[in-house]
Design a protein around this motif. Structure first.
Motif, PDB file in Angstrom:
ATOM      1  N   LEU A  83       0.933  -1.206   0.075  1.00  0.00           N
ATOM      2  CA  LEU A  83       0.030  -0.069   0.049  1.00  0.00           C
ATOM      3  C   LEU A  83       0.835   1.187  -0.099  1.00  0.00           C
ATOM      4  N   ILE A  84       0.465   2.284  -0.695  1.00  0.00           N
ATOM      5  CA  ILE A  84       1.236   3.576  -0.605  1.00  0.00           C
ATOM      6  C   ILE A  84       0.739   4.599  -0.171  1.00  0.00           C
ATOM      7  N   ASP A  96       5.303   6.840   1.616  1.00  0.00           N
ATOM      8  CA  ASP A  96       5.663   5.720   1.978  1.00  0.00           C
ATOM      9  C   ASP A  96       5.258   4.501   1.283  1.00  0.00           C
ATOM     10  N   VAL A  97       5.789   3.301   1.225  1.00  0.00           N
ATOM     11  CA  VAL A  97       5.510   2.071   0.921  1.00  0.00           C
ATOM     12  C   VAL A  97       5.272   1.194   1.853  1.00  0.00           C
ATOM     13  N   SER A 107      10.730   5.122   2.182  1.00  0.00           N
ATOM     14  CA  SER A 107      10.065   6.259   2.399  1.00  0.00           C
ATOM     15  C   SER A 107      10.882   7.357   1.392  1.00  0.00           C
ATOM     16  N   THR A 108      10.382   8.253   0.867  1.00  0.00           N
ATOM     17  CA  THR A 108      11.144   9.396   0.497  1.00  0.00           C
ATOM     18  C   THR A 108      10.124  10.803   0.468  1.00  0.00           C
ATOM     19  N   GLU A 109      11.143  11.744   0.659  1.00  0.00           N
ATOM     20  CA  GLU A 109      10.318  13.217   0.498  1.00  0.00           C
ATOM     21  C   GLU A 109      10.808  13.970  -0.714  1.00  0.00           C
ATOM     22  N   ILE A 110       9.959  14.458  -1.352  1.00  0.00           N
ATOM     23  CA  ILE A 110      10.102  15.423  -2.674  1.00  0.00           C
ATOM     24  C   ILE A 110       9.857  16.785  -1.986  1.00  0.00           C
ATOM     25  N   PRO A 111      10.787  17.558  -2.106  1.00  0.00           N
ATOM     26  CA  PRO A 111      10.454  19.033  -1.752  1.00  0.00           C
ATOM     27  C   PRO A 111       9.676  19.726  -2.824  1.00  0.00           C
ATOM     28  N   VAL A 133      10.211   5.040  -4.683  1.00  0.00           N
ATOM     29  CA  VAL A 133      10.118   3.948  -3.708  1.00  0.00           C
ATOM     30  C   VAL A 133       9.604   2.651  -3.947  1.00  0.00           C
ATOM     31  N   VAL A 134       8.873   2.471  -5.177  1.00  0.00           N
ATOM     32  CA  VAL A 134       7.873   1.610  -5.462  1.00  0.00           C
ATOM     33  C   VAL A 134       8.739   0.308  -5.697  1.00  0.00           C
TER      34      VAL A 134
END
Ligand SMILES: [Zn+2]
Ligand SMILES: [Zn+2]
Lengths: 411, 411
Positions: A83-84, A96-97, A107-111, A133-134
């Motif tokens: 689930l994402i 988040d995955v 996880s990742t964060e895109i500014p 992240v997938v």
């Protein structure tokens, strides 16, 4: 009056059983689930059989009970799918995955570039973040949930209004669908945080609670009898813009005296400015100011203590109004403000609420800080995808049709 | 999460069908009921058969339909029994006898002697009042409902707290039972007025509404999805003592700035005193003052107009908060204040609410004056007795057991 069908009840019972499995965090048994849910053993058995058949649950073997037959140990099957969860915020997009046990895998964060906030820009960032992240799990994604700030129409997947980017009626789901071949679910962060609490946090053992989100904006999610309360047009719970002070401070919404103008991060900064103009606690942004206030209050700094005390009075009055109106079992405070000011703010809030609320409903409620360690908006968004998967007729109807011949509602 | 059983659904559908018959005020048909309720024709047929069998409904003959078979005309059978509604107020006890079509057959009012307000005194007056009007119908009474001011525990029939007489934990039902050999139902006037609206008034065509009662005290009843919302300890809807003005006027509850201190009858008198101390509109009591204000406003008297305008602003802000939190379809204003100040107050309230409420939930709601001609507290109390009769397992279980073999809940 809407008609409850057997399918509604079945879906509700399915959620109920699965929530009990998640709440057991680890493994559990049919007996324990029946006890935790209040459902009959027959109903639980039926639901479990169905969830085993579609691979959502797995049997881990047997535990010898003191007396009687050994009990089959049940757990979520984390490998059933992915689930994402996507939390779209003002300055960054968090992705988040999760596996099906709701453990974060990646996880990742895109500014968010403040100069590139058109719907197309944001869609590109979301797709990019998910792609990052997938990884090898692209074929196993059961659904993607998105927490979108502002006013959202979940049915059509439209961002009706965004407080940050002045979007109007952006068909986010339509824009995302060609690039994300998964079921997509949208709602706002308040609804997402509430879903997260309901499944995995403060709502695991309580059916009537209010989830208070305190950050740049503030708002609530109301859970009644185990279900998120939406009102007739999905606008219920607009607590942030209920009136707290008649003819009070200007609020970003254009009105005066809203709750948000006093208990949001900028509202607390404003209170600090009122109490001590030019205070050294005033930092470069509201988050840093809150951190400075929290640290200073720990040292007994009188300005910081006064800011927390006054904020607690404002929050306590606004919470007392909710206690009087909704008579809930629990109120949980989460996000930036609650994380920074924590127990001192909770205590000040409780004192003020105790004075302003009616004694009977106040005696019935507990006020608590958010127990979830994870970003509740992203977890909640993934929970929408989980709920969507569990409500999926194609996955479950064929199973239930095989399992029972009585699927029509009793007249 | 509570478990819905087939019996819950059946009872709910029974209420739903019967509410549609009452709403038709006269006679109706199975087809019209199916259309009005959204229930399947099979479910409606089943419910109607049951209600005919126990004599609640009667068939009046057939009406030729344009095409197809003639339709059986159905109506409430008024002679099936009698219901008694009792409104216990500060200065008098009002008793009505209703037939099952909820037509008032006989009424009486027993004044309350301010020097004789022990529980025994009040019980004696209630029994005396009922004896006066029940006449030859004593054997046909299906139940007695009582509207009791203050905090009430419906399950035990206890008056926990009365705002007028300083009762504490009075077991009213236990005191009444030996002298009234009928099923007894107690709740407060807000809950009673709401039940009356739900069955016979503003709730007949709307499932999500708020009933606002404005008299010496003020309060609301919240209807969600066709059901009275009670909260976890039956204390929900304590709107009268939510905070409207921080550190504002003293309220009889001991707090400051409550809604009640501004929009109740005494609150409006206080506003008049603030605007025009010594005004000739100030009469011997609040009801007379309200009547004087209403009459003067009709003539364009600027003080009276200002009082209504300011009261509308207070009420509008408090209503906007409800609109934001509950997102209802309709809000209906009833009792003394609404009857006296009517449309001018409604218009002033609507203007203020339009400004203070969020535009989305405000667009979804209508604000209206109470459409019921009768005392809603007494009618509502009798409605509790009606509901109790309709939920009675002895009356209905034997019938439904004969009518269907599938009464267990789907798993
Ligand atoms: Zn605002
Ligand atoms: Zn009060």
């Amino acid at each position: 009056m809407y008609q409850l069908t057997a399918r509604d009840i079945r879906r509700r019972n399915r959620f109920c059983v699965l929530q009990a499995v998640y709440a057991a965090s680890g493994h559990t048994s049919r007996q324990q689930i029946a006890q935790a849910t209040g459902l009959s053993f027959a109903t639980v058995g039926n639901m479990i059989a169905e969830l085993l058949e579609v691979g959502v649950l797995a049997e881990l073997g047997y535990e010898a009970a003191g007396i009687g037959r050994p009990r089959a140990q049940l757990a979520i099957n984390p490998e059933r799918g992915r689930l994402i969860g996507v939390d779209i915020a003002e300055t960054c997009i968090h992705v988040d995955v999760f596996d099906l046990a709701m453990t974060v895998l990646r996880s990742t964060e895109i500014p968010v570039d403040p100069a590139a906030t058109t719907p197309d820009d944001i869609v590109e960032s979301i797709v990019h973040g998910i792609g990052e992240v997938v990884a090898g799990d692209a074929d196993r994604v059961l659904g993607v949930g998105l927490s979108v700030p502002g006013l959202v129409e979940p049915d059509t997947g439209t961002s009706v209004f965004s407080p940050y980017w002045h979007w109007q009626q952006v068909p986010l789901k339509v824009l995302l669908a060609p690039q994300l071949p998964y079921p997509l679910y949208l709602d706002n962060p308040l609804k997402a945080s509430t879903a997260a609490q309901l499944w995995f946090g403060a709502g695991r053992d309580v059916d009537d609670l209010i989830v208070v989100t305190l950050r740049a904006g503030v708002g609530i999610g109301v859970v009644i009898d185990g279900l998120l309360y939406r009102g007739v047009t999905n606008s219920a719970g607009e607590w942030g813009h209920t009136n707290l002070v008649l003819d009070g401070r200007a609020c970003p919404c254009g009105r005066n005296g809203c709750v948000e103008a006093y208990v949001s991060a900028p509202g607390i900064t404003a209170t600090l400015r009122e109490i001590a103009p030019g205070s050294p606690l005033l930092a470069s942004d509201d988050a840093a100011t809150l951190a400075a206030v929290a640290a200073a209050a720990c040292r007994g700094d009188s300005t910081a203590v006064a800011v927390i005390e006054r904020t607690g009075t404002y929050l306590g009055v606004a919470i007392a109004n909710l206690v009087n109106l909704f008579n809930p079992r629990r109120i949980v405070f989460g996000d930036l403000v609650a994380r920074q000011l924590g127990v001192p703010l909770l205590e000040a809030t409780r004192r003020a609420a105790a004075h302003h609320a009616m004694s009977d409903p106040f005696a019935a409620v507990t006020l608590e800080l958010d127990p979830l360690p994870h970003n509740p908006a992203s977890l909640g968004a993934a929970t929408f995808a989980l709920e969507g998967f569990l409500a999926d007729r194609e996955t479950f109807t064929s199973v239930s049709a095989r399992r029972t011949r009585r699927t029509d509602a009793p007249a």
